[in-house]
Design an enzyme around this catalytic site. Structure first.
Site, PDB file in Angstrom:
ATOM      1  N   ARG A  36       0.844  -1.202   0.000  1.00 44.32           N
ATOM      2  CA  ARG A  36       0.000   0.000   0.000  1.00 44.32           C
ATOM      3  C   ARG A  36       0.878   1.250   0.000  1.00 44.32           C
ATOM      4  NH1 ARG A  36       2.581   2.122   3.118  1.00 44.32           N
ATOM      5  NH2 ARG A  36       2.718   1.907   5.362  1.00 44.32           N
ATOM      6  N   HIS A  43       0.985   7.937  10.896  1.00 41.71           N
ATOM      7  CA  HIS A  43       1.209   7.691  12.330  1.00 41.71           C
ATOM      8  C   HIS A  43       0.017   8.134  13.174  1.00 41.71           C
ATOM      9  CE1 HIS A  43       5.234   5.985  12.702  1.00 41.71           C
ATOM     10  NE2 HIS A  43       5.543   6.675  11.615  1.00 41.71           N
ATOM     11  N   ASP A  45      -2.966   6.032  12.721  1.00 43.12           N
ATOM     12  CA  ASP A  45      -3.920   4.904  12.728  1.00 43.12           C
ATOM     13  C   ASP A  45      -4.012   4.296  14.124  1.00 43.12           C
ATOM     14  OD1 ASP A  45      -1.346   3.758  12.470  1.00 43.12           O
ATOM     15  OD2 ASP A  45      -2.026   2.135  11.168  1.00 43.12           O
ATOM     16  N   GLY A 130      11.174  -3.192   2.921  1.00 43.69           N
ATOM     17  CA  GLY A 130      11.799  -2.117   3.695  1.00 43.69           C
ATOM     18  C   GLY A 130      11.638  -0.750   3.061  1.00 43.69           C
ATOM     19  N   GLY A 132       8.706   1.068   3.129  1.00 41.49           N
ATOM     20  CA  GLY A 132       7.549   1.788   3.660  1.00 41.49           C
ATOM     21  C   GLY A 132       6.286   1.518   2.866  1.00 41.49           C
ATOM     22  N   SER A 134       4.644  -1.559   3.001  1.00 45.21           N
ATOM     23  CA  SER A 134       3.898  -2.642   3.663  1.00 45.21           C
ATOM     24  C   SER A 134       4.046  -4.007   3.016  1.00 45.21           C
ATOM     25  CB  SER A 134       2.410  -2.309   3.738  1.00 45.21           C
ATOM     26  OG  SER A 134       2.228  -1.226   4.547  1.00 45.21           O
ATOM     27  N   ASP A 180      -2.167  -0.791   7.307  1.00 43.93           N
ATOM     28  CA  ASP A 180      -1.562  -1.578   6.234  1.00 43.93           C
ATOM     29  C   ASP A 180      -2.387  -2.816   5.897  1.00 43.93           C
ATOM     30  OD1 ASP A 180       0.280   0.351   6.733  1.00 43.93           O
ATOM     31  OD2 ASP A 180       1.782  -0.991   7.586  1.00 43.93           O
ATOM     32  N   TYR A 230       9.498   3.042  15.988  1.00 40.67           N
ATOM     33  CA  TYR A 230       8.047   3.030  15.816  1.00 40.67           C
ATOM     34  C   TYR A 230       7.350   2.877  17.167  1.00 40.67           C
ATOM     35  CZ  TYR A 230       3.468   1.790  13.949  1.00 40.67           C
ATOM     36  OH  TYR A 230       2.119   1.766  13.656  1.00 40.67           O
TER      37      TYR A 230
HETATM   38  C1  GLA Z   1       3.519   1.494   9.551  1.00 39.54           C
HETATM   39  C2  GLA Z   1       2.449   0.791  10.397  1.00 39.54           C
HETATM   40  C3  GLA Z   1       1.069   1.426  10.191  1.00 39.54           C
HETATM   41  C4  GLA Z   1       1.130   2.935  10.355  1.00 39.54           C
HETATM   42  C5  GLA Z   1       2.286   3.527   9.551  1.00 39.54           C
HETATM   43  C6  GLA Z   1       2.450   5.006   9.797  1.00 39.54           C
HETATM   44  O1  GLA Z   1       3.267   1.276   8.199  1.00 39.54           O
HETATM   45  O2  GLA Z   1       2.379  -0.573  10.078  1.00 39.54           O
HETATM   46  O3  GLA Z   1       0.141   0.849  11.074  1.00 39.54           O
HETATM   47  O4  GLA Z   1       1.215   3.289  11.703  1.00 39.54           O
HETATM   48  O5  GLA Z   1       3.507   2.878   9.819  1.00 39.54           O
HETATM   49  O6  GLA Z   1       1.371   5.724   9.354  1.00 39.54           O
END
Ligand code: GLA
Length: 391
Positions: A36, A43, A45, A130, A132, A134, A180, A230
């Site tokens: 996705r 940050h 969700d 890696g 970002g 997902s 995600d 995170y």
């Molecule tokens: C990662 C996490 C998500 C979300 C994003 C930031 O992808 O898996 O749940 O928190 O970071 O938006």
């Protein structure tokens, strides 16, 4: 300059060939789940916020067949070793570590009372790892979809996404939110997945204007969500909410954050400001999109990036650079908006632009980024695509 996305049928053929070569067995089932990209709502969700991702046309594909044994044997084109584990007892973590996402999902089905038959599986992917984007949620959702096929059952989509999120929490130890897995499970062609993370309800929002293109620029600088950054951010937001004394971030205003600024202290006050302002920006962005007012997204995406950089501190110099290059191309060059996307600490940026200028924009992003860093980025366009499904 824009990289092409490998057709799903080719990925499926590669996965079937890998299965045959590794385990000498013909594929009986093939499951696919996408990565996705998030347009805005970062940050938040895990803060009851709103997020607006879509499923990209890059997939993890698993070809599999029952093997008549009491164990699963799984190989991947992208990771070393073969994961072998018994499925007639409670599945736990093990080696190789890339297979823990799958183990966690198998365990989720066991916890729901399913008897898992032995199976062989082979994984291929066009979701950069890696980055970002997902790839882990895609792997979880592809595994869940495969198990649905093997067990001849269908989980409710929301339940499936939550099962996958639990696998990530417990088998990969990343306390992720729901964005995600929801995007990968609920994604639809030409639709954004606008998620109200308080109610857990996704809404599919049309996004099909051919004049708009979403460019994903992978800085190829890798982040490790599980290295603590995170989890630390998530903890900051929990602390902030407790200090403000509310039970949900949705009930907190920017004025509440300002009024409690000293008591919150740094960095929790800045983290808190990010949460409330990002929730507001995402709602505005959803409204702008529903009226096709795309240009209104520009300042919202810009403010989102700046807030993630300065207040939430999850950006990095490579992401900032990629966003700066997009900003310098500007509206006359066809760029509508740009920001980092996903968890941060490296990974990718998302640039919304005019389709007829997308190639030129991609070329500029690639050239200028490489000139400044010596790193070749990976740049491709993506359209909202079908979520997890059996082929
Ligand atoms: C990662 C996490 C998500 C979300 C994003 C930031 O992808 O898996 O749940 O928190 O970071 O938006």
């Amino acid at each position: 300059m824009l990289q092409l996305n490998e057709p799903l049928a080719d990925l499926a053929a590669d996965a079937a060939a890998g299965l045959l070569q590794t385990f000498n067995i013909e594929a009986k089932l093939t499951a696919a789940a996408p990565g996705r990209v998030n347009l805005i709502g970062e940050h938040i969700d895990y803060c009851d916020g709103f997020v607006m991702p879509f499923a990209i046309d890059r997939y993890i594909v698993i070809a599999a067949a029952p093997n008549g044994r009491h164990e699963a044997r799984i190989a991947s084109a992208h990771g070393p070793g073969i994961a072998t584990f018994p499925v007639d007892q409670e599945v736990t973590e093990g080696e190789p570590t890339w297979a823990n996402y799958l183990r966690g999902v198998v365990r989720g089905f066991q916890d729901r009372g399913h008897q898992i038959p032995g199976f062989d599986a082979f994984i291929v992917s066009s979701v950069p790892g890696g980055a970002g984007l997902s790839s882990s949620a895609a792997l979880e959702c592809a595994t869940a979809t495969l198990l649905e096929g093997l067990l001849d059952t269908v989980l409710e989509t929301r339940e499936k996404a939550l099962l996958c999120q639990k696998a990530e929490h417990e088998f990969a130890h990343v306390p992720c939110g729901i964005m995600d897995q929801f995007a990968s499970a609920f994604g639809k062609t030409n639709r954004l997945v606008l998620i109200d993370c308080r109610s857990g309800e996704p809404e599919l929002v049309p996004f099909e204007n051919p004049d708009l293109t979403v460019i994903i620029a992978n800085t190829t600088v890798h982040h490790q969500l599980s290295d603590g950054g995170y989890a630390a951010r998530r903890k900051n937001t929990e602390d902030g909410l407790a200090i403000i004394g509310k039970s949900s971030w949705r009930d907190v205003t920017e004025a509440d954050v300002t009024a409690n600024w000293e008591m919150l202290g740094s960095p929790v006050n800045r983290r808190s400001r990010h949460v409330v302002t990002e929730i507001a920006r995402t709602l505005k962005a959803a409204k702008a999109l529903s009226h096709n007012h795309y240009d209104e997204l520009a300042p919202l995406m810009a403010a989102s990036h700046d807030s993630l950089r300065d207040d939430f501190e999850v950006s990095c110099k490579e992401l900032d650079l990629m966003v700066e290059i997009a900003r310098s191309i500007g509206r006359c060059g066809g760029v509508i908006g740009a920001r980092m996307t996903g968890g941060g600490f490296g990974g990718s940026t998302v640039t919304l632009c005019e389709s007829n200028k997308a190639e030129a924009i991609a070329a500029t992003l690639a050239e200028k980024y490489e000139a400044a860093t010596g790193i070749k980025p990976q740049i491709f366009a993506s359209r909202p695509s079908q979520g997890a499904h059996l082929l």
